[in-house]
Each structure stands twice: as C-alpha cells, then as structure tokens.
Design a protein around this motif. Sequence first.
Motif: not given
Length: 172
Positions: A114-118
């Motif tokens: 969650k919330g870590k596009p990289d």
Amino acid sequence: MDHHQNLPAAVDTEALLALADSHHARPARPLGTRDTAGHLVKVYAIQAPGRTVSEQDAEAALRIAGAHLELGRLRGTLGLAVLIVHAGGDGDYLLVHTWIEGDMSDLAIFAGPKGKPDALRPGRAGLTPCVWEAAVLAHERDAFSRQVLDGTGPLTERLAAWSTDTLEGDVR
C-alpha cells in the motif's frame, strides 16, 4: 435440501460463503485519457474502503505503464490501452490492458504494498484481474467493440467516442 451433498468435493463451501459475506462494492472512476509512450491510455481508479487514488498515484502509475508500453509494438499493440490504478485492501495494483492485433489483448499486472508505487513489481505468473478490475475490463471490452470496431465515421471520431465511453460508480 442440503446443497453440500450436490456440490463437487473440490468446492470449498465455507471459503466461498466467507468470501460472499465480506464482498462489497468499490467505487471506480475514470481519470481521463492520456498520451503515454505513444499510446492513448484510458485511466481508471478503483478504491477499497478507506483508500484513495490521488493524482500523484495516477502519475506514478502512468510512469510504470509507460515503461511497459514502450515495448508494445513487439507485442502487436494497436496503440490503445486501459490503465487501472487499484488502491486495494491488501496492497496496490496496477493493470495495463492493451488491445493488440488479431482481436486480442495483452495484460500486465503489477502489485505491491500500500502506498509505495516505487515498489510495484510484475505480478506472479497466473495472476488475473480481481472481480472489481474485471468489471472495468468488461466495460472496456464492450466500449472498444462498440466505439472502435463497430463504430462508423473517421477513426478520430471513433477514438474520441471510445475515450469518453467510461464506467463510473460502484463495481461489484
């Protein structure tokens, strides 16, 4: 009538009923059509309860999709794609669906925390869209057939109609 007696042994009734009890609608919303890596990309957001897809999330997803789409010609791309940015309950998902030659499509799924596009990486072999993502892709299959393949008039008008033929609201 005992339904358990009529079902194959492989049907896990408890797991299916638990899944049905926890199933819920999720909002899907179009985020516009963008030009990315030489493709017209129709972007959608799907959000689990308590999650949101921001413009920053969409831009990160477009960067990842762009890297994937750069090799599209090698897979027979026709230059149209659908990007689904799914802020899921258990993590984030990114689906890049591309129409390719021969009335077929190409699908890439990226998954991560969650919330870590990289940290999004290609999904494991065999991973397919979840029920919410599949609802958007079903609409997109119909929109592509209706507006582009069966449409009339100049291609620019067909693509404009495809770009605005979107799904919005709760998907189940």
